[in-house]
Enzyme design. Structure first.
Site, short mmCIF file in Angstrom:
data_model
loop_
_atom_site.label_atom_id
_atom_site.label_comp_id
_atom_site.label_asym_id
_atom_site.label_seq_id
_atom_site.Cartn_x
_atom_site.Cartn_y
_atom_site.Cartn_z
N LYS A 54 -3.97 9.54 3.84
CA LYS A 54 -3.26 10.11 2.69
C LYS A 54 -4.13 11.15 2.01
CE LYS A 54 -0.39 6.08 1.91
NZ LYS A 54 -0.30 4.72 1.39
N GLN A 98 -2.32 1.18 -3.37
CA GLN A 98 -2.10 0.73 -1.99
C GLN A 98 -1.82 -0.77 -1.94
OE1 GLN A 98 -2.09 2.80 0.83
NE2 GLN A 98 -1.34 0.96 1.84
N ASP A 121 5.53 6.20 -5.16
CA ASP A 121 6.00 5.24 -4.17
C ASP A 121 7.44 4.80 -4.48
OD1 ASP A 121 4.62 4.56 -1.90
OD2 ASP A 121 3.32 3.09 -2.88
#
Ligand code: NDP
Length: 300
Positions: A54, A98, A121
């Site tokens: 990422k 994460q 997200d």
């Protein structure tokens, strides 16, 4: 094999190129650089790989990448304090924590402490609610990637029968909501669904997000259907040598490709789209934060 292969790798490269073009224009015309903060707690090897990837791709499209690596035993209040700091940092337009988090941390509490406008997200309860009610929201990256590929392949999805196998909060449910918003007739199947094979056979669009290697075979697929395989499963591959493994999807590729009209492979299908959509979401969040027009074709 008859199916068209939907090349997620090429599609993702194209999305990244579009994002990079917008980022360059934002810098030149508005003196703004989008920034993505990624928070990793602990040392889960798979998570470390994702976070590295990422960060690398964020920089490649010209954005700022802020990585925060915390010890596995980080106290919840310290993690929440970091998120608060990122929420208030004008250089940060997107925040990603994460998952999975170590067991002593409350995932819902942590995710819901992110500013919904920076929740790239799309897991914050406000964004889930906005998506569920058909309003503008941040959309989870994997389903957004699937939607982009489906729109590209079909043009309009209106009136198509879509079956989503899997009802998780991160893939199945948001995928179903997105398809519904594009006027598909949507069925969600799961582990308790009766006659699941027959249900799948009705699908013009079949999305598999199950986590079971090669569960869906060609005889579950309606001739000509589009099959989107979200699953990523590692299985033994003795043909490659002792102890070797390979990645497969939730669909048995060869038999499904004999029947389907189009199919995403694993690897190289949905997988690469997830990070590309994370970058797209960060760009979208940055444009919204600055009252600028959102990039076309990069949101739901
Ligand atoms: P979850 O484990 O959270 O959900 C799996 C879903 O599949 C559940 O709803 C479950 O039903 C359903 N299911 C399990 N077994 C069966 C069965 N035998 N028949 C029908 N339905 C079944 O998984 P995720 O949604 O997080 O992920 C799904 C897959 O997608 C995984 O392989 C994961 O690795 C992959 N993935 C890939 C991403 C990418 O970037 N390409 C991103 C995210 C995930 P029930 O609710 O009834 O238990």
């Amino acid at each position: 094999m008859t199916a068209t292969i939907i090349d997620g790798k090429a599609f993702a490269a194209n999305v990244r190129e579009k994002v990079a073009g917008h980022v360059a224009r934002l810098k030149e015309e508005n003196d703004i650089t989008p920034g993505l903060a990624v928070v990793l707690v602990g040392e889960d090897p798979a998570s470390q790989v994702y976070v590295r990837s990422k960060g690398k791709q964020t920089v490649e499209v010209g954005m700022n990448s802020f990585e925060h690596k915390l010890d596995a035993d980080t106290a919840e209040e310290d993690l929440l304090a970091l998120i608060d700091q990122l929420n208030n940092d004008p250089a940060v337009h997107g925040i990603l924590v994460q998952l999975p988090l170590p067991g002593h941390l409350n995932e819902d509490l942590v995710i819901n402490s992110i500013d919904p406008a920076k929740d790239v997200d799309g897991f914050h309860i406000s964004n889930v609610g906005l998506l569920g009610t058909g309003q503008k929201s941040m959309v989870p990256c994997t389903p957004l990637g699937c939607l982009m590929m489906l729109r590209d392949h079909h043009g309009s999805l209106s009136g198509l029968n879509a079956v989503v196998v899997g009802r998780s909060n991160i893939v199945g449910k948001p995928m179903a909501n997105l398809l519904l918003r594009d006027s598909c007739t949507v069925t969600i199947a799961h582990s308790r669904t009766k006659d699941i094979e027959e249900v799948c056979k009705q699908a013009d669009i079949l999305v598999a997000a199950v986590g079971r290697a090669e569960m869906i075979t060609g005889d579950w697929v309606k001739p000509g259907a589009t099959v989107i395989d979200v699953g990523i499963n590692r299985i033994d591959a003795p043909e490659k040598g002792e102890g070797k493994t390979r990645l497969v999807g939730d669909c048995h590729f060869d038999s499904c490709a004999e029947v389907a009209g189009a199919i995403t492979p694993v690897p190289g299908g949905v997988g690469p789209m997830t990070i590309a959509c994370l970058l797209a979401n960060t760009l979208t969040a940055c444009c919204r934060a600055n009252g600028l027009t959102e990039p076309e074709g990069l949101t739901a």
